[in-house]
Scaffold this motif. Structure first.
Motif, PDB file in Angstrom:
ATOM      1  N   LYS A   1       0.834  -1.205   0.000  1.00 34.88           N
ATOM      2  CA  LYS A   1       0.000   0.000   0.000  1.00 34.88           C
ATOM      3  C   LYS A   1       0.865   1.251   0.000  1.00 34.88           C
ATOM      4  CE  LYS A   1      -3.675   0.078   2.546  1.00 34.88           C
ATOM      5  NZ  LYS A   1      -4.588   0.050   3.723  1.00 34.88           N
TER       6      LYS A   1
ATOM      7  N   SER B   1      -6.904   8.401  -8.280  1.00 31.34           N
ATOM      8  CA  SER B   1      -5.565   8.199  -7.729  1.00 31.34           C
ATOM      9  C   SER B   1      -4.525   9.115  -8.373  1.00 31.34           C
ATOM     10  CB  SER B   1      -5.129   6.741  -7.918  1.00 31.34           C
ATOM     11  OG  SER B   1      -5.035   6.417  -9.286  1.00 31.34           O
TER      12      SER B   1
ATOM     13  N   LYS C   1     -15.330  11.538  -2.321  1.00 30.91           N
ATOM     14  CA  LYS C   1     -15.114  10.165  -1.902  1.00 30.91           C
ATOM     15  C   LYS C   1     -13.787   9.671  -2.477  1.00 30.91           C
ATOM     16  CE  LYS C   1     -19.126  10.182   0.057  1.00 30.91           C
ATOM     17  NZ  LYS C   1     -19.218  10.310   1.533  1.00 30.91           N
ATOM     18  N   GLU C   2     -12.884   9.262  -1.590  1.00 29.80           N
ATOM     19  CA  GLU C   2     -11.565   8.826  -2.032  1.00 29.80           C
ATOM     20  C   GLU C   2     -11.206   7.505  -1.371  1.00 29.80           C
ATOM     21  OE1 GLU C   2      -8.613  12.116  -2.880  1.00 29.80           O
ATOM     22  OE2 GLU C   2      -9.763  13.022  -1.261  1.00 29.80           O
ATOM     23  N   TYR C   3     -10.596   6.638  -2.148  1.00 31.60           N
ATOM     24  CA  TYR C   3     -10.231   5.315  -1.659  1.00 31.60           C
ATOM     25  C   TYR C   3      -9.098   5.429  -0.641  1.00 31.60           C
ATOM     26  CZ  TYR C   3      -8.190   0.643  -1.631  1.00 31.60           C
ATOM     27  OH  TYR C   3      -7.681  -0.573  -1.233  1.00 31.60           O
ATOM     28  N   ASP C   4      -9.246   4.684   0.460  1.00 34.65           N
ATOM     29  CA  ASP C   4      -8.196   4.563   1.467  1.00 34.65           C
ATOM     30  C   ASP C   4      -7.801   5.912   2.075  1.00 34.65           C
ATOM     31  OD1 ASP C   4      -6.792   2.803   2.982  1.00 34.65           O
ATOM     32  OD2 ASP C   4      -5.093   2.608   1.628  1.00 34.65           O
TER      33      ASP C   4
ATOM     34  N   GLY D   1     -19.369   0.387  -3.627  1.00 34.93           N
ATOM     35  CA  GLY D   1     -18.777   0.627  -4.936  1.00 34.93           C
ATOM     36  C   GLY D   1     -19.786   0.383  -6.044  1.00 34.93           C
TER      37      GLY D   1
END
Length: 815
Positions: free
Chosen positions: A120, A223, A283-286, A521
């Protein structure tokens, strides 16, 4: 130790019950403030140590689909190049592109290689990144580390996880093999960032300049982030206008060359880096975000609880005045002036507050231990010693003043003769009694607002799990096939084999391959429907897509309103849509939609069925158009319906499923979860906030009861002779208890009348975030009032009974 201080401690010890109640009440309020202060200060500490923070921005992208506004935290990949070349007023353009890696392999002497699956926080950056973010270089330097694409820079913690704890210089030159075939040489080690930040990257790959295709300017990837550091005299509006012009020019070129049949409503915004952590609308991943509204609410919550604690101290301190009447009278007769008595009270208050802070420290540690699962990661470890001092010192002064002013004024006000006659409280007048009652009402207003809020929040969260979602989620097991396995030619079709094998197992009633109905998702596309009138503009709608097999609708017990189920197919050939899609495309009824073609240019397929609406996203979002379709390449989730709702029998079935899995796939790759557990996880934030409100409710009730306890003592003392006369005249114990309790019940009911509209307004605001919500009902307020009355009766009942059963001879004796 001075004589005055010893005397002060002796007084506190003499009235140890009241001292303990005061310390406990203040400690609970201070601990609540302490926890909230730590949490809030941690959230607001993000990016505080970033140089030129006030001139640093993130470029984010806004879109409109189906008249709905949404934001993406990324931009089109080529944007950073266009901005560098064409936009003035910017000192530094910093691209930070997520670089996903399958595996990272490190050879180890005399041992098996270390293989890290999907490491990650891996990014592609250039030297501008390290000019913006002040990393300390422990080995290597930015120029040499980024002079070749085969290099990689690691943080100290990531280097230790790969190679163990050695001197940073010894990491230089070591090799990491990514994705089994891509070797990279460690060329630099940087110290981990110790302050709160969104820059979480642990591995940095040199970004290589490239020429992007024209179509890349129309794509947006969350990303692919771009940060900008503006010049000191730059006008943000002009900079943003120039950036928009760059993107518009490229879109026009794309339109002329590709002539797309779709249009795009897109814009850009410059998000200040200090606001990035609070951009919950993106909204953002991780990436965890914090809501300023919630934080301000928590600050208000802490303030209310502290005020309740101070009011509690005031009530208990004034309740103690009758018992201290002789002491106060003697001190006044012996010459103690008003200032001396006021100093005495404030000294007692300050010592009590100090003791409360010591106890609050222990309660805070306990609270963090109990709340570790719901408070943000990093909060407990966050350290700001000077900030804590600046919090506790004013807090000590503020609580001392708020808690001590009224008892001090009250003691200094009364006359020695009245005190010696045991008339300390009556001599202060009815207006003082009114003030105490107002304080009790205020306490119970806050407590009842919390109770109503807790009831409504609990009802809403229960509603989200128990409401008919349009599909059956009970006893459904989800097994996702890891994408790595799916991409491996050896295993790419094994999940179809597994599904067929599982259908034969006892304990399983149905198996389906397909995207689960409701999840966080989604995948969507712009579909259009062109009616019989060729000259009329087609109807275009954003449609959420779900790839399913022929068992999907029956497994989830979805209601088919018209038409039929999908036929088995490896690729998309037809659609089953939901009711909302029927309305969105203008069909008159589910039957009318059958046979109509929708889709994209040159890829339109017939509608063969219509299912009743089901929830696809959480209850914050309305139900949107959905199309179910066959697509063999996207069937990577196995939905398993167990044939019993008895949890005791599930584990045996799960063991058989795992055994089937192990016969087809590598060991250690089997993982499952129950669907209802996944749905509960979607409301984690709301559940955590509800737990905090529940905790605040308990604290408010406890503190309010302590205050009511003090007022009961005062009332019992003031009405001693009245109670004695009533008993002599034949009043029963129950009658006296009813008379004494009625005053407190009246205060609680007045508090309910005041609290109800406040709670109604606040909870309406909270519920407005839900597209599907419970209705605020009268019974919630009735339950709150009943609960508050019961709490009040329990609290004052002891003193009421004690006063009612006292010997009337002692009550009427005049000393």
């Amino acid at each position: 130790m001075s004589t005055n201080f010893k005397t002060l401690l002796r007084r506190l010890a003499r009235y140890r019950l009241f001292t303990a109640l005061n310390v406990l009440g203040l400690a609970i309020g201070i601990a609540a403030c302490w926890v909230i202060y730590t949490l809030v200060s941690y959230e607001f500490s993000f990016e505080k140590d970033l140089p030129q923070r006030d001139r640093t921005y993130r470029l984010v992208t806004g879109f409109i689909f189906d008249e709905k506004e949404s934001y993406n935290g990324g931009v089109s990949a080529p944007m950073y190049q266009g901005i560098r070349e064409q936009v003035r007023g910017i000192d530094r353009v910093v691209p930070v592109f997520g670089k996903w890696m399958n595996t990272a392999k490190v050879e180890r002497a005399g041992a098996e290689p270390l293989i890290v699956e999907e490491p990650k926080f891996t990014v592609e950056v250039d030297t501008n990144y390290f000019a913006m973010v002040p990393y300390k270089w422990l080995a290597g330097d930015v120029q040499s580390a980024f002079n070749t694409p085969s290099n990689v820079v690691l943080t100290e913690s990531r280097a230790r996880s790969y190679f163990g704890s050695i001197d940073p210089q010894q990491y230089i030159g070591k090799t990491i093999i990514y994705n089994d075939t891509l070797p990279k040489r460690v060329a630099g080690i940087v110290k981990d960032i110790e302050w709160s930040t969104e820059f979480k990257a642990q591995e940095f790959y040199p970004m290589q300049s490239k020429v992007y295709e024209l179509g890349a300017w129309t794509n947006t990837n969350g990303s692919d982030k771009v940060y900008l550091q503006l010049s000191p005299d730059a006008d943000t509006a002009k900079v943003l206008a120039h950036i928009t012009a760059v993107a518009t020019k490229k879109w026009n070129e794309f339109e002329q060359e590709k002539k797309p049949t779709w249009s795009m409503k897109r814009w850009f915004e410059l998000l200040p880096i200090k606001e990035s952590h609070f951009s919950t609308y993106i909204k953002e991943y991780d990436t965890r975000k914090a809501s300023k509204t919630v934080l301000y609410g928590l600050m208000a919550l802490g303030g209310f609880l502290l005020i309740l604690a101070c009011i509690n101290y005031i009530n208990l301190s004034t309740a103690l005045v009758p018992q201290r009447s002789k002491e106060i009278g003697v001190r006044k007769v012996l010459g103690s002036g008003r200032l001396a008595l006021i100093r005495q009270v404030f000294s007692e208050t300050m010592v009590t507050v100090v003791l409360a802070i010591i106890l609050a420290f222990l309660l805070t540690k306990l609270a963090f231990l109990l709340l570790k699962d719901i408070i943000p990661e990093g909060t407990v470890e966050y350290s700001n010693p000077w900030g804590l001092v600046l919090f506790l010192a004013p807090l000590l002064l503020l609580v001392t003043i708020l808690s001590g002013w009224y008892p001090a004024w009250l003691i200094a006000k009364v006359q020695p003769v009245s005190i010696m006659r045991g008339q300390a409280m009556s001599s202060t007048g009815n207006s003082r009694q009114v003030l105490r009652k107002v304080l009790i009402i205020f306490q119970f207003v806050i407590a009842q607002v919390f109770i109503i809020g807790a009831l409504i929040m609990g009802s809403q969260l229960s509603y989200t799990m128990k409401k008919d979602m349009g599909f059956d989620k009970e006893a459904v097991l989800l097994v996702d096939v890891p994408w790595k396995i799916l991409r491996n030619e050896k295993f790419e079709t094994k999940h179809f084999t597994l599904a067929e094998e599982l259908k034969k197992e006892a304990g399983i009633s149905a198996v389906s391959l397909g995207t689960k109905p409701m999840s966080s998702g989604y995948s969507s596309s712009m579909y259009e429907y062109r009616g019989e009138d060729a000259g009329k503009e087609p109807i275009k709608r954003q449609v959420f897509r779900k790839s399913v097999d022929t068992s999907y609708i029956s497994l989830y017990k979805m209601q088919l309103l018209a038409g039929r189920n999908l036929h088995a197919s490896d690729t998309t050939r037809e659609f089953v849509i939901n009711e909302t899609a029927v309305n969105a495309f203008g069909f008159q009824s589910p039957q009318d939609a059958l046979g109509k073609f929708i889709g994209q240019e040159n890829q339109k397929y017939p509608i063969v069925g219509v299912v009743k609406d089901f929830h696809m996203l959480d209850f914050h979002t309305t139900i949107d158009p959905v199309a179910l379709m066959a697509n063999k390449d996207n069937l990577n989730s196995i939905n398993i319906k167990l044939n019993t709702t008895d949890p005791a029998k599930w584990q045996e079935t799960i063991k058989r499923i795992e055994k089937k899995w192990a016969a087809l796939y590598p060991p250690g790759t089997f993982a499952y979860k129950f669907y209802d557990q996944e749905l509960e996880a979607m409301y984690k934030e709301e559940r955590n906030f509800s737990m905090l409100i529940n905790l605040a409710t308990v604290i408010a009730i406890v503190i309010s009861c302590l205050g009511l306890f003090g007022l009961a003592i005062i009332t019992s003392f003031q009405r001693t002779k009245e109670i004695g006369i009533r008993k002599v005249l034949g009043a029963s114990v129950s009658g006296i208890v009813r008379i004494l309790s009625s005053d407190f019940i009246r205060l609680v009911l007045i508090a309910l009348v005041i609290a109800s509209p406040i709670a109604w307004w606040a909870m309406n605001k909270w519920l407005s975030d839900f597209a599907y919500r419970v209705q605020i009902s009268w019974w919630m307020f009735a339950v709150t009032g009943l609960l508050a009355v019961i709490i009040a009766l329990v609290t004052v009942g002891f003193h009421a009974v004690k006063a009612a059963v006292a010997n009337p001879v002692k009550s009427l004796r005049n000393e």
